[in-house]
Design an enzyme around this catalytic site. Structure first.
Site, PDB file in Angstrom:
ATOM      1  N   HIS A   1      12.638   2.483   8.479  1.00 23.15           N
ATOM      2  CA  HIS A   1      12.878   3.835   8.991  1.00 23.15           C
ATOM      3  C   HIS A   1      12.952   3.782  10.503  1.00 23.15           C
ATOM      4  O   HIS A   1      12.440   2.856  11.147  1.00 23.15           O
ATOM      5  CB  HIS A   1      11.750   4.790   8.583  1.00 23.15           C
ATOM      6  CG  HIS A   1      11.850   5.300   7.185  1.00 23.15           C
ATOM      7  ND1 HIS A   1      12.617   6.397   6.840  1.00 23.15           N
ATOM      8  CD2 HIS A   1      11.276   4.874   6.036  1.00 23.15           C
ATOM      9  CE1 HIS A   1      12.496   6.620   5.542  1.00 23.15           C
ATOM     10  NE2 HIS A   1      11.696   5.717   5.031  1.00 23.15           N
TER      11      HIS A   1
ATOM     12  N   ASP B   1      11.415   9.182  11.891  1.00 20.33           N
ATOM     13  CA  ASP B   1      11.086   9.445  10.489  1.00 20.33           C
ATOM     14  C   ASP B   1       9.575   9.418  10.268  1.00 20.33           C
ATOM     15  O   ASP B   1       9.032  10.211   9.494  1.00 20.33           O
ATOM     16  CB  ASP B   1      11.753   8.408   9.583  1.00 20.33           C
ATOM     17  CG  ASP B   1      13.244   8.315   9.809  1.00 20.33           C
ATOM     18  OD1 ASP B   1      13.816   9.270  10.356  1.00 20.33           O
ATOM     19  OD2 ASP B   1      13.823   7.277   9.443  1.00 20.33           O
TER      20      ASP B   1
ATOM     21  N   HIS C   1       7.355   7.064   2.231  1.00 22.37           N
ATOM     22  CA  HIS C   1       6.154   6.224   2.212  1.00 22.37           C
ATOM     23  C   HIS C   1       5.020   6.887   3.000  1.00 22.37           C
ATOM     24  O   HIS C   1       3.856   6.841   2.577  1.00 22.37           O
ATOM     25  CB  HIS C   1       6.470   4.853   2.808  1.00 22.37           C
ATOM     26  CG  HIS C   1       7.206   3.935   1.888  1.00 22.37           C
ATOM     27  ND1 HIS C   1       8.450   4.222   1.393  1.00 22.37           N
ATOM     28  CD2 HIS C   1       6.870   2.725   1.359  1.00 22.37           C
ATOM     29  CE1 HIS C   1       8.860   3.234   0.617  1.00 22.37           C
ATOM     30  NE2 HIS C   1       7.922   2.314   0.568  1.00 22.37           N
TER      31      HIS C   1
END
Length: 288
Positions: free
Chosen positions: A222, A226, A181
């Site tokens: 996450h 990350d 994302h």
């Protein structure tokens, strides 16, 4: 007002047709790059699907972001996806705005060629990273006891190769370092920052990217690492790609500019005049 709209409609239609013709020519010239970038999106999805088979649920790792940020919880996990969808849709609409609005600074096809180059380079690094070390997913459906935490062994190659992208995005496990994302978010914001024209919207875009980072961690999609790794990796990758590749051609704003496409030597003044009429709807009479 109805008379004005009816008067402007033919000009808008001519502009859309002209821009479509130009972009189709660019698609033909860059079809291999576009096809390679699109195919790699499937390869990246296949890799994320494969790591889900290898995922082993376990205790959630100690994370600074989970400790500092209030947890959104399962009921409000949609907030993060809604924010990302808004960023994604806004960028797509911006890349196609020249088909409607009069200012034309970018070529839609060339922008997406560059975006796909950024995405592919970052996704290659991401695949190597999350296959190197398997971490227990922090998302709620990845915890021990959840039916979605592990995928059953595939019964055939077809089951392995067929990907449900929406399910993989929302219910994937194991593809953690680094956040996909955030790859898309940072690539979109950096691209708009470089080729966009509105300074206030650029600042707002960076603010949305920061907010998106916090939402991802707060929703436990996450770990904080990350997101942090995505911020410096994506920016470094895009920086070096821009250094290696030539800058995109920029067309002057306004409808009166001619396309920056390779023209044949027999492109005479008559053809240029016809193109001018198609763009503006105004016939220019030359002195005899």
């Amino acid at each position: 007002m109805p008379f004005y709209i009816a008067r402007q409609a033919p000009k808008l239609w001519r502009k859309i047709c002209t821009e479509t013709t130009i972009e189709i020519s660019l698609v033909a010239e860059n079809r291999r790059l576009l096809l390679a970038g699109i195919v790699f999106q499937y390869i990246h999805g296949l890799a994320a699907h494969g790591i889900h088979y290898l995922h082993r649920p376990g205790p959630t790792l100690q994370d600074a972001g989970f400790f500092l940020l209030p947890e959104l919880g399962q009921d409000r996990a949609y907030v993060s996806e809604t924010s990302f969808t808004f960023i994604f849709a806004s960028f797509v609409l911006w890349t196609i705005h020249p088909f409607v609005f009069q200012n034309k600074k970018i070529y839609t096809v060339l922008i997406w060629c560059r975006v796909l180059a950024y995405l592919v380079a970052c996704q290659i690094l991401r695949i190597f990273t999350f296959y190197s070390t398997h971490l227990p997913g922090p998302n709620y459906h990845c915890h021990e006891g959840s039916k979605l935490a592990r995928l059953p062994h595939p019964k055939s190659a077809v089951e392995l190769l067929v990907i449900n992208f929406s399910r993989g995005v929302n219910y994937g496990c194991g593809d953690l370092i680094f956040s996909s994302h955030m790859i898309f978010t940072i690539v979109f914001v950096r691209t708009f920052h470089k080729y966009g024209t509105n300074r206030c919207i650029k600042q707002l875009a960076w603010l949305l990217a920061v907010v998106q980072s916090f939402l991802i961690v707060a929703s436990h999609k996450h770990y904080t690492v990350d997101v942090v790794v995505a911020w410096y990796t994506v920016n470094l990758v895009t920086f070096f790609i821009d250094k290696k590749l030539p800058d995109l051609p920029e067309r002057p704003t306004g409808l009166t500019s001619l396309p920056l496409l390779p023209q044949s030597r027999d492109w005479d003044s008559k053809n240029k005049e016809e193109h001018q009429i198609l763009l503006t709807g105004v016939t220019v009479e030359t002195a005899g």
